[in-house]
Design an enzyme around this catalytic site. Structure first.
Site, PDB file in Angstrom:
ATOM      1  N   GLY A   1       0.800  -1.225   0.000  1.00 29.88           N
ATOM      2  CA  GLY A   1       0.000   0.000   0.000  1.00 29.88           C
ATOM      3  C   GLY A   1       0.832   1.274   0.000  1.00 29.88           C
ATOM      4  N   ASN A   2       1.976   1.249   0.723  1.00 25.77           N
ATOM      5  CA  ASN A   2       2.784   2.477   0.844  1.00 25.77           C
ATOM      6  C   ASN A   2       3.439   2.878  -0.478  1.00 25.77           C
ATOM      7  OD1 ASN A   2       4.638   0.230   1.010  1.00 25.77           O
ATOM      8  ND2 ASN A   2       6.168   1.628   1.844  1.00 25.77           N
TER       9      ASN A   2
ATOM     10  N   LYS B   1     -12.708 -10.465   5.499  1.00 28.75           N
ATOM     11  CA  LYS B   1     -11.933  -9.298   5.076  1.00 28.75           C
ATOM     12  C   LYS B   1     -12.813  -8.049   5.098  1.00 28.75           C
ATOM     13  CE  LYS B   1      -8.452  -7.268   2.956  1.00 28.75           C
ATOM     14  NZ  LYS B   1      -7.221  -6.954   3.669  1.00 28.75           N
TER      15      LYS B   1
ATOM     16  N   LYS C   1      -3.197  -9.966  -2.046  1.00 29.92           N
ATOM     17  CA  LYS C   1      -2.255  -9.677  -3.126  1.00 29.92           C
ATOM     18  C   LYS C   1      -0.918 -10.427  -2.963  1.00 29.92           C
ATOM     19  CE  LYS C   1       1.088  -6.419  -1.676  1.00 29.92           C
ATOM     20  NZ  LYS C   1       0.886  -6.441  -0.275  1.00 29.92           N
TER      21      LYS C   1
ATOM     22  N   LYS D   1       2.383 -12.260   3.794  1.00 28.12           N
ATOM     23  CA  LYS D   1       3.678 -12.118   3.104  1.00 28.12           C
ATOM     24  C   LYS D   1       4.568 -13.325   3.407  1.00 28.12           C
ATOM     25  CE  LYS D   1       3.429  -7.183   3.741  1.00 28.12           C
ATOM     26  NZ  LYS D   1       2.425  -7.007   2.683  1.00 28.12           N
TER      27      LYS D   1
HETATM   28  P1  ADP Z   1       1.386  -3.890   2.613  1.00 29.28           P
HETATM   29  O1  ADP Z   1       0.467  -2.786   2.240  1.00 29.28           O
HETATM   30  O2  ADP Z   1       2.780  -3.678   2.143  1.00 29.28           O
HETATM   31  O3  ADP Z   1       0.829  -5.237   2.308  1.00 29.28           O
HETATM   32  P2  ADP Z   1       0.792  -4.385   5.446  1.00 29.28           P
HETATM   33  O4  ADP Z   1       0.408  -3.249   6.322  1.00 29.28           O
HETATM   34  O5  ADP Z   1      -0.257  -5.336   5.008  1.00 29.28           O
HETATM   35  O6  ADP Z   1       1.558  -3.743   4.199  1.00 29.28           O
HETATM   36  O7  ADP Z   1       1.972  -5.239   6.135  1.00 29.28           O
HETATM   37  C1  ADP Z   1       3.130  -4.588   6.618  1.00 29.28           C
HETATM   38  C2  ADP Z   1       2.992  -4.335   8.131  1.00 29.28           C
HETATM   39  O8  ADP Z   1       3.029  -5.568   8.843  1.00 29.28           O
HETATM   40  C3  ADP Z   1       4.084  -3.542   8.776  1.00 29.28           C
HETATM   41  O9  ADP Z   1       3.900  -2.168   8.618  1.00 29.28           O
HETATM   42  C4  ADP Z   1       3.986  -3.973  10.253  1.00 29.28           C
HETATM   43  O10 ADP Z   1       3.252  -3.031  10.985  1.00 29.28           O
HETATM   44  C5  ADP Z   1       3.169  -5.248  10.221  1.00 29.28           C
HETATM   45  N1  ADP Z   1       3.746  -6.407  10.896  1.00 29.28           N
HETATM   46  C6  ADP Z   1       3.023  -7.329  11.579  1.00 29.28           C
HETATM   47  N2  ADP Z   1       3.783  -8.296  12.065  1.00 29.28           N
HETATM   48  C7  ADP Z   1       5.061  -8.015  11.684  1.00 29.28           C
HETATM   49  C8  ADP Z   1       6.318  -8.675  11.883  1.00 29.28           C
HETATM   50  N3  ADP Z   1       6.418  -9.821  12.559  1.00 29.28           N
HETATM   51  N4  ADP Z   1       7.424  -8.101  11.348  1.00 29.28           N
HETATM   52  C9  ADP Z   1       7.330  -6.943  10.652  1.00 29.28           C
HETATM   53  N5  ADP Z   1       6.171  -6.283  10.440  1.00 29.28           N
HETATM   54  C10 ADP Z   1       5.036  -6.809  10.935  1.00 29.28           C
HETATM   55 MG    MG Z   2      -1.109  -6.044   3.194  1.00 27.59          MG
END
Ligand code: ADP
Ligand code: MG
Length: 313
Positions: free
Chosen positions: A10-11, A128, A213, A275
């Site tokens: 998203g970022n 979701k 995604k 992820k």
């Molecule tokens: P994207 O939009 O890139 O999919 P998300 O917000 O879905 O981003 O996922 C990234 C976020 O996951 C990070 O900003 C962090 O706050 C969170 N997060 C949760 N658990 C972890 C972890 N174990 N290590 C790192 N980040 C984590």
């Molecule tokens: Mg995400």
């Protein structure tokens, strides 16, 4: 040439705290594409995919607010629409970055369908949350009128929830391969892809669901025989004990180790969880593969193994 599937979070498109105006989104995509152009210049073959949560959320708001004026469109149409606009922004930005570097490559966006199973357990329990928050009364009225499922989401009110079934096939993979074969850099499978199910007569039908995604990126990378899956997000690496004083980054990790940490609950389900699962799925399906989860602004270092969490077989 090494083939990479790069999944943008998203970022890459809207930064924390922004409203997400068109100008803001394009400016973020411009910066993102500077990173991606570095990878192209370094000789990698790229397939780019991206999230679309806030963008689909905005379209759903428009659906609701304009309900009496223009007919609301299905959720899978909203996914298709965001693939187009985000793909357009990437074509604009990456095209310009490549031109500046004297690299002549076509950047093409493909409206991409992803198949899900009608038997997926996710259909029984939508999880979701998407779109607007409404007070309970309004949410119940919409549920009664439309058959949608809305659920309480804490102090902000109620929100629509939809199933998030597992992706099982990238329907438009042949078209992606044609474009790659012709030398294009391809943007595909945005927002996890437009969810479709295959009917018994062989036709595909759009369904009201969203596909994660990161999981779709893992499948795309597998189907395209990519050398690496590169998941770019807003943290420098995957952490153990995330959010606690004991937090520590994972640098190089095997699938087996990662599965253990996953079972121990280190990765939040709506964010880092998918992820990590995507990395595990991609790497474990064939020997010699690699996945990396890293910060967007370290894309090149991440691909070269010098940044982020490197997941190996
Ligand atoms: P994207 O939009 O890139 O999919 P998300 O917000 O879905 O981003 O996922 C990234 C976020 O996951 C990070 O900003 C962090 O706050 C969170 N997060 C949760 N658990 C972890 C972890 N174990 N290590 C790192 N980040 C984590
Ligand atoms: Mg995400």
């Amino acid at each position: 040439m090494k083939r990479l599937v790069v999944a943008l979070g998203g970022n890459a498109i809207i930064q924390a705290g922004q409203r997400g105006t068109a100008e803001e989104q394009q400016a973020n995509v411009d910066l993102t594409c500077r990173q991606l152009a570095e990878l192209v210049a370094a000789g990698y073959e790229l397939i780019i995919t991206h999230g679309n949560g806030p963008q689909v959320g905005n379209l759903l708001v428009k659906n609701e607010l304009a309900r009496e004026v223009v007919p609301p469109v299905p959720l899978h149409w909203c996914v298709a629409q965001t693939q187009a606009t985000i793909g357009f922004m990437i074509q604009q930005a990456l095209g310009a970055e490549l031109q500046q570097r004297g690299i002549e490559r076509v950047v093409a966006t493909l409206v991409t369908r992803t198949e899900v199973s009608p038997d997926d357990p996710a259909w029984r329990e939508p999880t979701k949350p998407i779109g607007l928050y409404y007070p309970e009364e309004r949410a119940r009225a919409i549920m009664a009128a439309t058959g949608q499922v809305w659920k309480p989401q804490g102090s902000r009110g109620w929100r629509r929830v939809v199933p998030s079934p597992d992706p099982i096939a990238i329907v438009d993979r042949p078209a992606i391969e044609l474009l790659l074969g012709a030398g294009a850099i391809v943007v595909a499978c945005g927002g996890g892809g437009i969810p479709v199910v295959r009917r018994t007569d062989g036709r595909y039908e759009g369904v009201e669901a969203v596909i994660d995604k990161d999981l779709a990126a893992a499948l795309l990378a597998h189907e395209l025989g990519a050398d690496a899956l590169v998941i770019l997000t807003d943290v420098p690496s995957v952490m153990l004990y995330y959010g606690t004083p004991e937090a520590r980054p994972l640098e190089k990790v095997t699938v087996e180790e990662l599965r253990r940490y996953q079972a121990d609950g280190h990765f939040a389900s709506g964010s880092m969880g998918p992820k990590v699962e995507a990395a595990i799925r991609f790497v474990s399906r064939k020997p010699g593969r690699r996945a990396v989860i890293a910060a967007l602004d370290h894309a090149r270092e991440a691909v070269e193994g010098r940044s982020g969490t490197q997941v190996i077989g």
